[in-house]
Design a protein around this motif. Structure first.
Motif, PDB file in Angstrom:
ATOM      1  N   ILE A 254     -10.587   3.817   0.878  1.00 17.51           N
ATOM      2  CA  ILE A 254      -9.898   3.598  -0.390  1.00 17.51           C
ATOM      3  C   ILE A 254      -8.480   3.146  -0.103  1.00 17.51           C
ATOM      4  CG2 ILE A 254      -9.013   4.714  -2.473  1.00 17.51           C
ATOM      5  CD1 ILE A 254     -11.388   6.661  -2.248  1.00 17.51           C
ATOM      6  N   LEU A 255      -8.049   2.089  -0.776  1.00 19.14           N
ATOM      7  CA  LEU A 255      -6.668   1.626  -0.667  1.00 19.14           C
ATOM      8  C   LEU A 255      -5.902   2.058  -1.909  1.00 19.14           C
ATOM      9  CD1 LEU A 255      -7.046  -2.046   0.590  1.00 19.14           C
ATOM     10  CD2 LEU A 255      -6.301  -0.060   1.900  1.00 19.14           C
ATOM     11  N   ASP A 256      -4.815   2.782  -1.712  1.00 16.08           N
ATOM     12  CA  ASP A 256      -3.905   3.107  -2.805  1.00 16.08           C
ATOM     13  C   ASP A 256      -2.756   2.121  -2.729  1.00 16.08           C
ATOM     14  OD1 ASP A 256      -5.246   5.335  -3.838  1.00 16.08           O
ATOM     15  OD2 ASP A 256      -4.379   6.647  -2.322  1.00 16.08           O
ATOM     16  N   VAL A 257      -2.657   1.257  -3.724  1.00 16.89           N
ATOM     17  CA  VAL A 257      -1.611   0.240  -3.712  1.00 16.89           C
ATOM     18  C   VAL A 257      -0.619   0.479  -4.834  1.00 16.89           C
ATOM     19  CG1 VAL A 257      -3.034  -1.511  -2.598  1.00 16.89           C
ATOM     20  CG2 VAL A 257      -3.000  -1.351  -5.074  1.00 16.89           C
ATOM     21  N   MET A 258       0.596  -0.010  -4.623  1.00 16.26           N
ATOM     22  CA  MET A 258       1.643   0.083  -5.637  1.00 16.26           C
ATOM     23  C   MET A 258       1.594  -1.177  -6.492  1.00 16.26           C
ATOM     24  SD  MET A 258       4.751   1.565  -3.338  1.00 16.26           S
ATOM     25  CE  MET A 258       4.483   0.455  -1.961  1.00 16.26           C
ATOM     26  N   CYS A 259       1.567  -0.998  -7.798  1.00 16.39           N
ATOM     27  CA  CYS A 259       1.502  -2.128  -8.721  1.00 16.39           C
ATOM     28  C   CYS A 259       2.648  -2.054  -9.711  1.00 16.39           C
ATOM     29  CB  CYS A 259       0.186  -2.112  -9.494  1.00 16.39           C
ATOM     30  SG  CYS A 259      -1.252  -2.344  -8.460  1.00 16.39           S
TER      31      CYS A 259
ATOM     32  N   CYS B 119      -3.315  -6.222 -10.921  1.00 14.44           N
ATOM     33  CA  CYS B 119      -2.562  -5.757  -9.763  1.00 14.44           C
ATOM     34  C   CYS B 119      -2.894  -6.666  -8.588  1.00 14.44           C
ATOM     35  CB  CYS B 119      -2.923  -4.314  -9.432  1.00 14.44           C
ATOM     36  SG  CYS B 119      -2.057  -3.681  -7.982  1.00 14.44           S
TER      37      CYS B 119
ATOM     38  N   THR C 149       0.824  -1.198   0.000  1.00 18.29           N
ATOM     39  CA  THR C 149       0.000   0.000   0.000  1.00 18.29           C
ATOM     40  C   THR C 149       0.863   1.256   0.000  1.00 18.29           C
ATOM     41  OG1 THR C 149      -1.841   1.117   1.086  1.00 18.29           O
ATOM     42  CG2 THR C 149      -0.212   0.135   2.512  1.00 18.29           C
ATOM     43  N   MET C 150       0.313   2.331  -0.528  1.00 22.98           N
ATOM     44  CA  MET C 150       1.015   3.616  -0.527  1.00 22.98           C
ATOM     45  C   MET C 150       0.990   4.230   0.875  1.00 22.98           C
ATOM     46  SD  MET C 150       2.002   4.162  -3.683  1.00 22.98           S
ATOM     47  CE  MET C 150       2.176   5.897  -3.940  1.00 22.98           C
ATOM     48  N   GLU C 151      -0.148   4.117   1.563  1.00 22.10           N
ATOM     49  CA  GLU C 151      -0.311   4.609   2.931  1.00 22.10           C
ATOM     50  C   GLU C 151      -0.953   3.507   3.750  1.00 22.10           C
ATOM     51  OE1 GLU C 151      -1.604   8.614   4.070  1.00 22.10           O
ATOM     52  OE2 GLU C 151      -2.085   8.850   1.956  1.00 22.10           O
TER      53      GLU C 151
ATOM     54  N   THR D 109      -6.348   5.580   5.654  1.00 25.08           N
ATOM     55  CA  THR D 109      -7.206   5.460   4.479  1.00 25.08           C
ATOM     56  C   THR D 109      -8.530   4.745   4.717  1.00 25.08           C
ATOM     57  OG1 THR D 109      -6.093   3.429   3.789  1.00 25.08           O
ATOM     58  CG2 THR D 109      -5.228   5.504   2.924  1.00 25.08           C
TER      59      THR D 109
END
Length: 109
Positions: free
Chosen positions: A75-80, A95, A47-49, A54
């Protein structure tokens, strides 16, 4: 959304006016002292955060058998990692989000 069974939170509905479900205060892991029940340490590794920032706090629903259901909006911001992009804009991208226990993991800290 997640669910688990905690036998310590089970009861006989006949002893409590046939009540079969209840809500428990279930705060995020950053404020465990405010939770009425144990919560799993489950975080997305990529995850970004963190989910503390979040995902919103939410009550957990429990039933008389000790089954707990906990769903937190957010909302989950993930790195892909994407590779290819050879047929833009018709590529099919995937992802993978990896979830696990952060404090009890091996090598992810």
């Amino acid at each position: 959304r997640t669910w688990w069974v905690d036998q310590r939170l089970s009861w006989d509905p006949a002893d409590y006016g046939n009540i079969t479900t209840t809500l428990y205060l279930a705060e995020a892991l950053n404020t465990p002292e405010e939770s009425e029940i144990w919560l799993p340490d489950m975080q997305p590794y990529n995850t970004m955060e963190g989910t503390i920032r979040t995902l919103e706090p939410a009550a957990a629903r429990g039933d008389s058998a000790g089954r707990i259901f906990w769903s937190r909006p957010g909302i989950l911001d993930v790195m892909c990692k994407f590779s290819g992009l050879v047929a833009f804009p018709y590529d099919r991208l995937k992802c993978t989000v990896e979830f696990g226990g952060w404090s009890m993991s091996d090598g992810f800290q």
